[in-house]
Design a protein around this motif. Structure first.
Motif, PDB file in Angstrom:
ATOM      1  N   GLU A  75      18.290  56.496  49.495  1.00 49.61           N
ATOM      2  CA  GLU A  75      17.662  57.754  49.875  1.00 49.61           C
ATOM      3  C   GLU A  75      18.393  58.370  51.058  1.00 49.61           C
ATOM      4  N   THR A  76      18.242  59.677  51.222  1.00 47.86           N
ATOM      5  CA  THR A  76      18.834  60.379  52.352  1.00 47.86           C
ATOM      6  C   THR A  76      18.014  60.071  53.591  1.00 47.86           C
ATOM      7  N   ALA A  77      18.517  59.188  54.430  1.00 50.13           N
ATOM      8  CA  ALA A  77      17.780  58.777  55.619  1.00 50.13           C
ATOM      9  C   ALA A  77      18.750  58.149  56.607  1.00 50.13           C
ATOM     10  N   ILE A  78      18.401  58.232  57.884  1.00 51.54           N
ATOM     11  CA  ILE A  78      19.157  57.490  58.879  1.00 51.54           C
ATOM     12  C   ILE A  78      18.690  56.038  58.867  1.00 51.54           C
ATOM     13  N   GLY A  79      19.538  55.140  59.351  1.00 48.82           N
ATOM     14  CA  GLY A  79      19.207  53.726  59.340  1.00 48.82           C
ATOM     15  C   GLY A  79      18.628  53.272  60.662  1.00 48.82           C
ATOM     16  N   ILE A  80      17.715  52.317  60.607  1.00 44.14           N
ATOM     17  CA  ILE A  80      17.224  51.650  61.806  1.00 44.14           C
ATOM     18  C   ILE A  80      17.372  50.149  61.610  1.00 44.14           C
ATOM     19  N   ALA A  81      17.507  49.428  62.700  1.00 46.68           N
ATOM     20  CA  ALA A  81      17.769  47.989  62.644  1.00 46.68           C
ATOM     21  C   ALA A  81      16.471  47.196  62.572  1.00 46.68           C
ATOM     22  N   ASN A  82      15.657  47.526  61.582  1.00 42.24           N
ATOM     23  CA  ASN A  82      14.474  46.726  61.287  1.00 42.24           C
ATOM     24  C   ASN A  82      14.178  46.844  59.797  1.00 42.24           C
ATOM     25  N   ARG A  83      14.312  45.732  59.097  1.00 46.55           N
ATOM     26  CA  ARG A  83      14.189  45.740  57.636  1.00 46.55           C
ATOM     27  C   ARG A  83      12.739  45.860  57.169  1.00 46.55           C
ATOM     28  N   TYR A  84      11.795  45.898  58.094  1.00 44.57           N
ATOM     29  CA  TYR A  84      10.379  45.986  57.741  1.00 44.57           C
ATOM     30  C   TYR A  84       9.781  47.369  57.976  1.00 44.57           C
ATOM     31  N   ALA A  85      10.583  48.339  58.419  1.00 39.63           N
ATOM     32  CA  ALA A  85      10.004  49.608  58.873  1.00 39.63           C
ATOM     33  C   ALA A  85      10.721  50.809  58.283  1.00 39.63           C
ATOM     34  N   ALA A  86       9.949  51.876  58.063  1.00 41.14           N
ATOM     35  CA  ALA A  86      10.502  53.152  57.607  1.00 41.14           C
ATOM     36  C   ALA A  86       9.625  54.280  58.124  1.00 41.14           C
ATOM     37  N   LEU A  87      10.272  55.399  58.448  1.00 40.12           N
ATOM     38  CA  LEU A  87       9.567  56.614  58.870  1.00 40.12           C
ATOM     39  C   LEU A  87       9.718  57.673  57.790  1.00 40.12           C
ATOM     40  N   HIS A  88       8.601  58.253  57.364  1.00 35.87           N
ATOM     41  CA  HIS A  88       8.585  59.327  56.382  1.00 35.87           C
ATOM     42  C   HIS A  88       7.981  60.579  57.013  1.00 35.87           C
ATOM     43  N   GLY A  89       8.343  61.723  56.465  1.00 32.14           N
ATOM     44  CA  GLY A  89       7.776  62.971  56.946  1.00 32.14           C
ATOM     45  C   GLY A  89       7.562  63.945  55.811  1.00 32.14           C
ATOM     46  N   ALA A  90       6.696  64.923  56.045  1.00 33.25           N
ATOM     47  CA  ALA A  90       6.457  65.971  55.046  1.00 33.25           C
ATOM     48  C   ALA A  90       6.060  67.245  55.749  1.00 33.25           C
ATOM     49  N   ARG A  91       6.566  68.368  55.214  1.00 30.69           N
ATOM     50  CA  ARG A  91       6.112  69.690  55.614  1.00 30.69           C
ATOM     51  C   ARG A  91       5.258  70.224  54.481  1.00 30.69           C
ATOM     52  N   LEU A  92       4.026  70.559  54.790  1.00 29.48           N
ATOM     53  CA  LEU A  92       3.070  70.913  53.754  1.00 29.48           C
ATOM     54  C   LEU A  92       2.524  72.316  53.957  1.00 29.48           C
ATOM     55  N   GLN A  93       2.424  73.048  52.861  1.00 29.21           N
ATOM     56  CA  GLN A  93       1.747  74.329  52.850  1.00 29.21           C
ATOM     57  C   GLN A  93       0.292  74.115  52.440  1.00 29.21           C
ATOM     58  N   GLU A 150      16.051  68.255  52.011  1.00 26.15           N
ATOM     59  CA  GLU A 150      15.128  67.308  51.373  1.00 26.15           C
ATOM     60  C   GLU A 150      13.678  67.686  51.674  1.00 26.15           C
ATOM     61  N   LEU A 151      13.401  68.084  52.909  1.00 29.56           N
ATOM     62  CA  LEU A 151      12.040  68.453  53.285  1.00 29.56           C
ATOM     63  C   LEU A 151      11.560  69.688  52.534  1.00 29.56           C
ATOM     64  N   LEU A 152      12.487  70.601  52.246  1.00 27.41           N
ATOM     65  CA  LEU A 152      12.113  71.829  51.549  1.00 27.41           C
ATOM     66  C   LEU A 152      11.653  71.564  50.110  1.00 27.41           C
ATOM     67  N   LYS A 153      12.017  70.401  49.565  1.00 28.03           N
ATOM     68  CA  LYS A 153      11.616  70.071  48.200  1.00 28.03           C
ATOM     69  C   LYS A 153      10.147  69.669  48.122  1.00 28.03           C
ATOM     70  N   GLY A 154       9.542  69.438  49.271  1.00 27.83           N
ATOM     71  CA  GLY A 154       8.162  68.993  49.281  1.00 27.83           C
ATOM     72  C   GLY A 154       8.076  67.486  49.096  1.00 27.83           C
ATOM     73  N   GLY A 155       6.870  66.951  49.242  1.00 29.45           N
ATOM     74  CA  GLY A 155       6.686  65.518  49.101  1.00 29.45           C
ATOM     75  C   GLY A 155       7.012  64.777  50.384  1.00 29.45           C
ATOM     76  N   LEU A 156       6.828  63.476  50.337  1.00 29.04           N
ATOM     77  CA  LEU A 156       7.074  62.613  51.481  1.00 29.04           C
ATOM     78  C   LEU A 156       8.543  62.207  51.471  1.00 29.04           C
TER      79      LEU A 156
END
Length: 257
Positions: free
Chosen positions: A174-192, A155-161
């Motif tokens: 979405e392809t993501a692990i779950g966390i026990a807080n319905r108000y929060a999300a972590l995103h990441g990006a590898r950028l050239q 997913e990271l290789l496709k670019g974007g957040l």
């Protein structure tokens, strides 16, 4: 969990050299918030994020078995490999592109060490492991301890957040692990160099640059180790000046003071 919702927009840039630092024989750890004996009552959290530690651990060493309770702990490896073992029977090697979450819940013991060869039977190495560990509070206390890991490198290789971890309904498909807080999300990006992403809009955002150099729209250059705390704003673009990686917490609630 008492929550807050801000109304005044704030963009607060925190430079890498201003972080507290723990430096011992086997560990070089830089703390974005109060941690351990580094306590600052004015810097305990942002939104729901309590810990953002930028760690480097020497080979063959690491954190011996220790307890946690009522915390969602997400580990993101930048370079090298980290061995996780816990009291619920989970063990494995975490490496770049593999998202990992441990829910401490009612209580869990775990260790984290830079000694993957002891599990794989391979030869030892001399490379430190570099990882970012982040803690957010769960929606409710006393949940069952849990563990999850997921390979998201493609997913990271496709670019974007890319969503790394989330408890929000908006990310259920979405392809993501779950966390026990319905108000929060972590995103990441590898950028050239020249690539950019747009930040989400949320009551609270936390942007961290664990690798490389980027520019933040309206704010200028962010170097490796810099962070930005956004309150009641978002939507800015982040553009890579050199090969870079960013981690972005999107939070739709915050802890009451």
């Amino acid at each position: 969990m008492a929550v807050t919702s801000p109304t005044q927009p704030v963009i607060d840039i925190r430079r890498a050299d201003d972080r507290a630092r723990t430096e011992i024989e086997w560990l070089d750890s830089k703390h974005s918030f109060s941690f351990g004996h580094h306590y600052d009552p004015s810097n305990t959290h942002h939104g729901l994020l309590l810990v953002n530690n930028d760690d480097r651990v020497a080979p063959g060493l690491g954190f011996d078995t220790h307890p946690h309770r009522d915390m969602e702990i997400v580990t993101w490896v930048m370079r090298g490999s980290l061995v996780h073992q816990d009291s619920t029977g989970n063990s494995g090697v975490i490496y770049p592109g593999l998202a990992q979450r441990m829910s401490a819940g009612t209580g869990i013991m775990h260790s984290e060490k830079n000694d993957s060869w002891r599990l794989t039977g391979g030869e030892s190495h001399g490379e430190p492991v570099h990882f970012v560990q982040m803690w957010v509070v769960p929606d409710e206390s006393g949940i069952a301890p849990g563990y999850q890991q997921l390979e998201i490198d493609d997913e990271l290789l496709k670019g974007g957040l890319v969503t790394i971890a989330s408890g929000m309904d908006a990310h259920r498909n979405e392809t993501a692990i779950g966390i026990a807080n319905r108000y929060a999300a972590l995103h990441g990006a590898r950028l050239q160099p020249g690539q950019s992403v747009q930040l989400p809009e949320a009551p609270y955002l936390h942007l961290f640059v664990p690798r490389g150099e980027v520019t933040l729209e309206g704010a200028g250059t962010l170097h490796e180790g810099d962070a930005v705390r956004f309150t009641a704003t978002g939507g800015q673009r982040v553009t890579a000046v050199e090969p870079a990686e960013i981690l972005v917490w999107e939070m739709h609630a915050g802890l009451a003071a």
